[in-house]
Design an enzyme around this catalytic site. Structure first.
Site, PDB file in Angstrom:
ATOM      1  N   LYS A 149       0.851  -1.193   0.000  1.00 32.50           N
ATOM      2  CA  LYS A 149       0.000   0.000   0.000  1.00 32.50           C
ATOM      3  C   LYS A 149       0.886   1.241   0.000  1.00 32.50           C
ATOM      4  O   LYS A 149       1.891   1.289   0.724  1.00 32.50           O
ATOM      5  CB  LYS A 149      -0.908  -0.029   1.225  1.00 32.50           C
ATOM      6  CG  LYS A 149      -1.994   1.034   1.247  1.00 32.50           C
ATOM      7  CD  LYS A 149      -2.896   0.839   2.465  1.00 32.50           C
ATOM      8  CE  LYS A 149      -3.998   1.872   2.558  1.00 32.50           C
ATOM      9  NZ  LYS A 149      -4.863   1.675   3.744  1.00 32.50           N
TER      10      LYS A 149
ATOM     11  N   SER B 101      -9.741   2.159   2.881  1.00 27.94           N
ATOM     12  CA  SER B 101      -8.935   2.942   1.971  1.00 27.94           C
ATOM     13  C   SER B 101      -7.983   2.103   1.118  1.00 27.94           C
ATOM     14  O   SER B 101      -7.424   2.586   0.144  1.00 27.94           O
ATOM     15  CB  SER B 101      -8.103   3.950   2.773  1.00 27.94           C
ATOM     16  OG  SER B 101      -7.185   3.267   3.630  1.00 27.94           O
TER      17      SER B 101
ATOM     18  N   SER C   3      -9.867  -0.354   6.917  1.00 16.60           N
ATOM     19  CA  SER C   3      -9.297  -0.179   5.579  1.00 16.60           C
ATOM     20  C   SER C   3      -8.643  -1.412   4.988  1.00 16.60           C
ATOM     21  O   SER C   3      -8.249  -1.403   3.829  1.00 16.60           O
ATOM     22  CB  SER C   3      -8.285   0.973   5.592  1.00 16.60           C
ATOM     23  OG  SER C   3      -8.918   2.182   5.892  1.00 16.60           O
TER      24      SER C   3
END
Length: 502
Positions: free
Chosen positions: A80, A155, A179
């Site tokens: 990420k 997210s 997330s």
């Protein structure tokens, strides 16, 4: 699409250990899948094929030399884009950090390299991890491989979509209010939030420091366990890091039943706002757990109903403080510095240009909640609610071994559906937020389909009892595979219509 990339990371690791597969072959197959699908899905923001192949060849050379390597050596992984990496830009999907290459690796990235994993690139996310749909990225939204008209959760939708679309067997995410788990639920993958402090936050760009936690994204419980073990452990550079041995997570996935396990259903996570199909899959999963030997009881955690509003005071307040460092003075974007403006004017112009709409909304909300005269009424009151949530968890875990709920109230919604309604967007994290507020472990596992879209089951356990999550998740996984005749994600290669072309 190569059948190779549909195999689990554990199986691929065994093939490499047996000399039946090389990391270079596997890495090439993953890169081909990224090249084919990323223009549509936008799961990866940065990929360096040559560097990835160099990493793969280095692992192959070590294995050929007889070096004893770990189970994930040579396995490709996505990271990420809010983790610092010395060989890729770390943008947090924001114009504020566009093109910025950190001078050091995050602790999680260090551990991935130490495990011999091949980092293919950085995955997309909501800007600074602020969102529930991966639509607020400054570099465009990520799309759901199951239906490209829908969001992949947020997210960390980039990591989940990359795993769901077979671009990588594994990816790393971060979980502040759901997330990792929420994208896992809506993409049919496994996503686990480690116990707070179980995996180091060092080098992970902070959003809300008391809530942020790394975790794995995978397609199977065993794969997630392998990755979580690889990235976990004490780190003195993180003040919240727990100095205890990493639990045997992989061993927990070998369980064949749930005899003696008490499973609590959180009664507050049902009713209005929950889709019928989501609740139907949840209750079917409960029955499979019961058939596996679990004792099912209902548990009330009344403070959970206040978790969402409390979270959206604590998180913006901490975010406002953390994002104050992005001022155009030290690194990242610097706007309006033409020699005629003051430092304050440059800061204002930089923040105006660098932060997106959702970021500005949360910064303003958080700054207000921390301002003189309002601190006690808002931020202080939210922290009291947080204590009540922690107390509810403590009482619940005196009665049961794990708690379960739907991972999300709905399946993936369509792109753009909630962008003009922040409250509707925030509701996506309704079930996941309490575990971040309390710091306990929680994970989402596939529980079936509702109208052709994935549904997730959330499993919550006490701090440092992450193994309980994996035991329940693995038993459910096997029960569902027996019911379906294979894993949920095996259908991905046969999807029609608006789905990504595999």
């Amino acid at each position: 699409m190569s059948a190779l990339i549909t195999k689990s990371a554990a199986e691929l690791g065994r093939l490499m250990a047996a000399g039946e597969l090389t990391s270079e072959e596997l890495t090439r197959a993953c890169l081909e899948q990224i090249e084919a699908l990323n223009p549509t899905l936008n799961a990866f923001l940065a990929v360096d094929a040559e560097h990835a192949l160099e990493q793969a060849r280095a692992v192959d050379a070590r294995r050929a030399a007889g070096e004893e390597l770990g189970p994930l050596a040579g396995i490709p992984v996505g990271v990420k884009d809010n983790y610092c990496t010395t060989d890729f830009p770390t943008t947090c999907s924001s114009r504020m950090l566009e093109g910025w290459v950190p001078p050091y690796d995050a602790a999680v990235v260090e551990r991935l390299r130490a495990a011999g994993m091949v980092i293919l690139g950085k995955t997309n996310l909501d800007e600074f991890a602020m969102g529930s749909s991966t639509e607020t990225s400054a570099f465009g939204p990520t799309l759901n491989p199951w239906d490209t008209a829908r969001i992949p959760g947020g997210s960390g939708g980039g990591s989940a979509a990359a795993v769901a679309a077979f671009m990588v067997p594994l990816a790393v995410g971060s979980d502040t209010g759901g997330s990792i788990r929420q994208p896992g639920a809506v993409t049919g993958t496994v996503g686990v939030k480690c116990t707070y402090g179980g995996s180091s936050r060092y080098g992970m760009v902070a959003m809300a420091s008391s809530l942020d936690q790394p975790g794995p994204c995978a397609r199977t419980a065993e794969d997630a366990a392998l990755l979580q073990e690889a990235i976990s452990g004490h780190d003195p550079r993180d003040s919240a890091s727990i100095d205890l041995p990493v639990p045997d997570l992989v061993g927990a996935t070998r369980a064949t039943d749930l005899a003696g396990v008490k499973v609590g259903i959180v009664t507050e996570f049902s009713g209005d706002g929950y889709e019928d199909g989501v609740l139907a899959r949840f209750h079917e999963a409960v029955e499979l757990l019961r058939e596996a030997g679990a004792e099912i009881v209902e548990v009330s955690c009344p403070s959970f109903t206040y978790a969402l509003p409390a979270y959206y005071l604590i998180q913006p307040a901490e975010l406002s403080s953390n994002l104050a460092r992005f001022d155009g003075m030290r690194y990242g974007l610097r706007a309006g510095d033409d020699g005629t403006r003051s430092a304050e004017q440059v800061m204002n112009l930089t923040r105006e240009a660098g932060f997106g709409r959702e970021g500005k909304r949360r910064i303003i909300l958080g700054t207000y909640a921390l301002s003189a005269g309002y601190y006690d009424a808002y931020y202080g009151s939210a922290q009291k609610v947080r204590s009540l949530i922690q107390a509810d968890f403590a009482r619940a875990f005196e009665q049961v071994d794990v708690l379960i709920s739907p991972s999300t109230p709905t399946v993936a919604f369509t792109v753009g559906e909630r962008t003009e309604d922040p409250m509707a967007m925030y509701m996506a994290d309704l079930c996941t937020i309490p575990s971040n507020m309390a710091g306990n472990a929680a994970g989402s596992f596939p529980a079936g389909l509702s109208e052709g879209l994935p549904v997730g089951l959330q499993v919550m356990a006490p701090p440092m009892e992450d193994a309980r999550i994996y035991r329940v998740g693995a038993v459910l996984e096997r029960a569902l595979e027996a019911k379906w005749g294979g894993p949920l994600w095996s259908d991905m290669t046969q999807l029609e219509g608006s789905k990504a072309e595999f």
